[in-house]
Design a protein around this motif. Structure first.
Motif, PDB file in Angstrom:
ATOM      1  N   GLY A  37      -0.641  50.476   7.305  1.00  0.00           N
ATOM      2  CA  GLY A  37       0.515  49.757   7.237  1.00  0.00           C
ATOM      3  C   GLY A  37       0.083  48.557   8.474  1.00  0.00           C
ATOM      4  O   GLY A  37      -0.991  48.699   9.044  1.00  0.00           O
ATOM      5  N   PHE A  38       1.105  47.731   8.367  1.00  0.00           N
ATOM      6  CA  PHE A  38       0.596  46.334   9.160  1.00  0.00           C
ATOM      7  C   PHE A  38       2.002  45.602   9.734  1.00  0.00           C
ATOM      8  O   PHE A  38       2.822  45.991   9.103  1.00  0.00           O
ATOM      9  CB  PHE A  38      -0.132  45.205   8.150  1.00  0.00           C
ATOM     10  N   PRO A  65       5.589  43.937   4.864  1.00  0.00           N
ATOM     11  CA  PRO A  65       6.074  44.360   6.633  1.00  0.00           C
ATOM     12  C   PRO A  65       7.177  43.563   6.616  1.00  0.00           C
ATOM     13  O   PRO A  65       7.342  42.424   5.968  1.00  0.00           O
ATOM     14  CB  PRO A  65       4.914  43.951   7.173  1.00  0.00           C
ATOM     15  N   PRO A  66       7.997  43.765   7.654  1.00  0.00           N
ATOM     16  CA  PRO A  66       9.351  43.024   7.983  1.00  0.00           C
ATOM     17  C   PRO A  66       8.930  41.723   8.648  1.00  0.00           C
ATOM     18  O   PRO A  66       7.609  41.573   9.357  1.00  0.00           O
ATOM     19  CB  PRO A  66      10.005  43.872   8.796  1.00  0.00           C
ATOM     20  N   GLU A  67       9.581  40.663   8.522  1.00  0.00           N
ATOM     21  CA  GLU A  67       9.342  39.238   9.008  1.00  0.00           C
ATOM     22  C   GLU A  67       9.382  39.559  10.643  1.00  0.00           C
ATOM     23  O   GLU A  67       9.882  40.408  11.204  1.00  0.00           O
ATOM     24  CB  GLU A  67      10.288  38.466   8.660  1.00  0.00           C
ATOM     25  N   ALA A  68       8.553  38.973  11.203  1.00  0.00           N
ATOM     26  CA  ALA A  68       8.288  39.027  12.699  1.00  0.00           C
ATOM     27  C   ALA A  68       9.567  38.292  13.352  1.00  0.00           C
ATOM     28  O   ALA A  68      10.075  37.313  12.884  1.00  0.00           O
ATOM     29  CB  ALA A  68       6.993  38.401  13.331  1.00  0.00           C
ATOM     30  N   GLY A  92      12.018  49.704  15.759  1.00  0.00           N
ATOM     31  CA  GLY A  92      12.600  49.782  14.513  1.00  0.00           C
ATOM     32  C   GLY A  92      11.919  49.102  13.290  1.00  0.00           C
ATOM     33  O   GLY A  92      12.002  49.719  12.077  1.00  0.00           O
ATOM     34  N   ARG A  93      11.220  47.888  13.609  1.00  0.00           N
ATOM     35  CA  ARG A  93      10.462  47.454  12.764  1.00  0.00           C
ATOM     36  C   ARG A  93       9.014  48.237  12.360  1.00  0.00           C
ATOM     37  O   ARG A  93       8.713  48.188  11.199  1.00  0.00           O
ATOM     38  CB  ARG A  93      10.233  45.921  13.157  1.00  0.00           C
ATOM     39  N   PHE A  94       8.545  48.727  13.380  1.00  0.00           N
ATOM     40  CA  PHE A  94       7.555  49.746  13.180  1.00  0.00           C
ATOM     41  C   PHE A  94       7.890  50.752  12.227  1.00  0.00           C
ATOM     42  O   PHE A  94       7.133  51.122  11.338  1.00  0.00           O
ATOM     43  CB  PHE A  94       7.039  50.178  14.652  1.00  0.00           C
ATOM     44  N   GLN A  95       9.136  51.703  12.615  1.00  0.00           N
ATOM     45  CA  GLN A  95       9.602  52.594  11.741  1.00  0.00           C
ATOM     46  C   GLN A  95       9.478  52.169  10.121  1.00  0.00           C
ATOM     47  O   GLN A  95       9.271  52.940   9.488  1.00  0.00           O
ATOM     48  CB  GLN A  95      10.726  53.163  12.068  1.00  0.00           C
ATOM     49  N   GLN A  96       9.646  50.820   9.774  1.00  0.00           N
ATOM     50  CA  GLN A  96       9.844  50.297   8.806  1.00  0.00           C
ATOM     51  C   GLN A  96       8.473  50.547   7.928  1.00  0.00           C
ATOM     52  O   GLN A  96       8.523  50.879   6.558  1.00  0.00           O
ATOM     53  CB  GLN A  96      10.553  49.073   8.685  1.00  0.00           C
ATOM     54  N   VAL A  97       7.565  50.430   8.753  1.00  0.00           N
ATOM     55  CA  VAL A  97       6.163  50.352   7.976  1.00  0.00           C
ATOM     56  C   VAL A  97       5.230  51.521   8.061  1.00  0.00           C
ATOM     57  O   VAL A  97       4.337  51.665   7.652  1.00  0.00           O
ATOM     58  CB  VAL A  97       5.452  49.113   8.652  1.00  0.00           C
ATOM     59  N   ALA A  98       5.892  52.476   9.081  1.00  0.00           N
ATOM     60  CA  ALA A  98       5.108  53.545   9.421  1.00  0.00           C
ATOM     61  C   ALA A  98       5.235  54.724   8.193  1.00  0.00           C
ATOM     62  O   ALA A  98       4.186  55.525   8.176  1.00  0.00           O
ATOM     63  CB  ALA A  98       5.505  53.997  10.624  1.00  0.00           C
TER      64      ALA A  98
END
Length: 712
Positions: A37-38, A65-68, A92-98
């Motif tokens: 993931g990224f 990946p979610p927007e920065a 929270g953003r990390f959990q979306q891609v992990a």
């Protein structure tokens, strides 16, 4: 936190090609079949429009990946002293891609001259994600020795080159010219091989565990924009489009000499800058094109269009695809503009991006990185404070519970209640005069949101007289005594909880622990599974969250009570995502000491182990043996808990309270709690010095406990 492995790529300075290296590593691991993931959590300082890294990750893979987060938003939170909220947002953003990934590549915040504190922010994010750090650097205009010094300083931000989670570095653009002015890259490059060899030979960092994980050579082609990109940046007029979208500018040459003295400039990829009335230069360029030299194009200056008769003679050359552009500026200004040409890969140049990714991937130790990411030998994951706080908020939102706040006109409490309602953490009921609550809110510039309940206690307190008498009749409760006790808003709020009208209670910003706990013990009582009511603090240390129990309630528990505290604390840790490894703390480790106090801890350990064989519990352990791996190897080498304890149970209140306050104040640690455990319904106490964030997270804790009660 997910057990997904995390590589955090952090820059050692500006202009190191962080995006290129991050996407190259993503590409390399993906080619090996790794589920990768990224994430780019925070956009580059000063950037506008969509984040380039996120855009490229989406457009060149099947990832989404979610927007920065814009850097300006992150900076605003930091200025407000809300770093913990920012880090929780990143988690929270990390959990979306992990989810579903073996490893996640996290691209750090790019360094910029006008952005302060980027280094600290990168270190904080890496810690919040429990990531292993890979530094990304470039030698640039300095020497190898100077680069090594920068590298050592950068590694110090993450614990130094020997730190467990600092893996090494990737050096980008090896062999680049000492000076590169915009698109003028005709200067000779250094040898990438020689520079890499010198780096390994002279940089002392590589003599230990710190590794050189990649040596990426500089290549002109990888920083060559298309002619169409020059058109956009210069605002040029296109006289003949030709192959503007595919031809690349390798070199920009300002041509003012006679034709005989400029023929050496007629090279593949050259963009020739010359006044629009230099017919001789135009004809020479067209002859070179007819002879098969793929020039990048002609850039005519001074706003002068060439003579139509000259261009008619050049038509065959133009038909080969030679672009011709015109700008209004003179040759000198145009050359200066060329010196500042932006060499970043444009969002639509996927061909160049693919070349960059392939080059970076080819020069990385990707097999070693893949094996490490999939290895079980990597150190035990830690739940960072940011991850813990993110988990609190997200878990609390799952079932919006109703929490009563008896100190409803206290300013911090009002502000926390407003934020909890706005963020969907919990429904809050403030006990206080509505007029006074509004006044307190307005004084802080707050507007009370819909969904925030305010109840005047004077209007409802006597509604609970009969219920209070019934509950305490066996203790001699009478109606007059009940009326008197209900004048205390904590008692009133506790009765609301006891009657099931609310799901939890939080107080203590104005009241003592005793005043908060006494009504709960009298009116709610202990759970059937609990021997006593105890407490835990969640200690948000820099690298992980530890659970301390009991530091607030029981002065001198016996061995059976201490065992109960250990089990309650372990279950509380597990409830909030902390893998429980319980250390029973004493002044002695193992069998090295004796005495009544040590024997109590030893007996409590045995009782707890017998009652809960599914838990990792060990003791007696000294604090350092419980928490420091190197000490544990010496004092308790066979312990499954020593050196990596997550739950520390103190033998008495004197020890526990002193320790938690010493750690909290001396190390400037956020402590959430005390959270009471063992009650039938959740009641939690605040420190009278609690900050607004402390109250918010305590409300979230209480909401999660209420969910557990409802499930049971």
């Amino acid at each position: 936190m997910s057990r997904t492995h995390v590589y955090y790529l952090a820059p050692t300075g500006p202009g190191v090609g962080l995006t290129s290296v991050s996407l190259g590593l993503l590409h390399a691991l993906d080619r090996l079949g790794t589920r990768v993931g990224f994430l780019k959590p925070i956009a580059q300082p000063g950037a506008s429009g969509p984040d380039r890294s996120t855009h490229f990750a989406r457009s060149s893979s099947d990832l989404d990946p979610p927007e920065a987060l814009p850097y300006s938003s992150a900076e605003a939170l930091l200025r407000q002293g809300r770093e913990s909220q920012l880090l929780a947002e990143v988690v929270g953003r990390f959990q979306q891609v992990a989810t579903g990934a073996d490893v996640v590549i996290v691209e750090g915040v790019a360094d910029a001259a006008d952005a302060l504190g980027v280094e600290h922010l990168n270190a904080a994010i890496a810690q919040a994600l429990d990531a292993e750090v890979i530094l990304v650097g470039a030698i640039g205009q300095g020497t190898v020795k100077e680069f090594c010094q920068r590298l050592e300083l950068s590694s110090a931000l993450y614990g130094g080159p020997e730190a467990e989670r600092v893996l090494g570095c990737i050096v980008n653009m090896l062999g680049a010219p000492r000076e590169v002015f915009g698109a003028n890259r005709s200067l000779p490059a250094r040898s990438a091989e020689d520079e890499a060899e010198e780096l390994q030979r002279s940089c002392r960092l590589f003599t230990g565990s710190f590794r050189l994980l990649g040596s990426v050579p500089w290549q002109r082609e990888l920083i060559s924009p298309r002619v169409a990109d020059v058109v956009r940046q210069f605002g040029a007029s296109v006289l003949y489009e030709g192959e503007s979208s595919s031809r690349r500018v390798v070199d920009v040459s300002l041509v003012a000499r006679s034709v005989a003295n400029m023929t050496d400039r007629l090279r593949p990829g050259a963009l020739l800058v010359t006044p629009g009335d230099r017919d001789d230069i135009i004809l020479a360029a067209c002859m070179a094109a007819l002879n098969g030299t793929p020039l990048a194009g002609l850039l005519l200056t001074g706003g002068i269009e060439p003579d139509p008769r000259i261009m008619a003679l050049c038509q065959s050359a133009l038909d080969t695809g030679l672009p011709v552009l015109k700008v209004e500026t003179d040759s000198f200004v145009t050359a200066a503009m060329a010196a500042s040409l932006n060499l970043e890969v444009p969002l639509d140049d996927l061909e160049r991006l693919d070349a960059v990714k392939a080059t970076v991937a080819h020069h990385l130790e990707v097999d070693w990185l893949k094996d490490r990411a999939l290895s079980d030998a990597v150190s035990v994951p830690r739940l960072s404070p940011a991850a813990f706080m993110y988990r609190l908020v997200s878990r609390a939102r799952e079932q919006r519970k109703r929490i009563v706040l008896p100190e409803g006109t206290e300013p911090r409490t009002v502000k926390a209640a407003v934020e909890c309602v706005e963020r969907g953490i919990a429904g809050c009921l403030l006990l206080g005069s509505p007029a006074e609550v509004r006044r307190v809110a307005e004084a802080q510039g707050l507007q009370l949101p819909e969904g925030l309940e305010v109840t005047d206690p004077d209007e409802v307190r006597f509604d609970y007289v009969a219920a209070l008498v019934e509950r305490r009749l066996h203790r001699g409760m009478t109606e007059p005594i009940a009326r008197e006790q209900l004048q205390d808003d904590v008692v009133l709020g506790t009765m609301m909880l006891a009657q099931g009208e609310v799901d939890g209670l939080v107080a203590g910003a104005l009241n003592t622990t005793a005043n908060t706990l006494r009504p709960a013990l009298q009116l709610i009582g202990t759970a059937d599974s609990a021997r006593l009511v105890s407490s835990v603090f969640f200690m948000c240390l820099p690298e992980q969250v530890l659970v301390y129990g009991d530091c607030a309630v029981n002065p001198d528990p016996d061995a059976f009570e201490l065992a109960d505290i250990a089990i309650q604390s372990a279950d509380s840790a597990a409830l909030f995502g902390i893998e429980p490894r319980v250390a029973m703390i004493s002044y002695s480790t193992g069998v090295s000491g004796s005495g009544v106090d040590v024997e109590k801890v030893r007996d409590a350990t045995r009782i707890a182990q017998q009652r809960r064989p599914d838990l990792l519990i060990d003791g007696p352990l000294q604090y350092d043996a419980a928490s420091v791996a190197s000490v544990a190897r010496s004092k308790a080498p066979d312990s499954s808990v020593a050196g990596r304890a997550t739950v520390l149970v103190f033998p008495d209140l004197n020890t526990g309270n002193t320790t938690y306050k010493a750690v909290q104040r001396s190390a400037n640690v956020i402590s959430i709690g005390p959270m009471l455990q063992g009650l039938k319904r959740p009641v939690n106490d605040l420190s009278r010095g609690a900050l607004v964030d402390d109250i918010i997270y305590t409300i979230a804790l209480t909401a999660i406990q209420a969910q557990q009660v409802a499930a049971a």
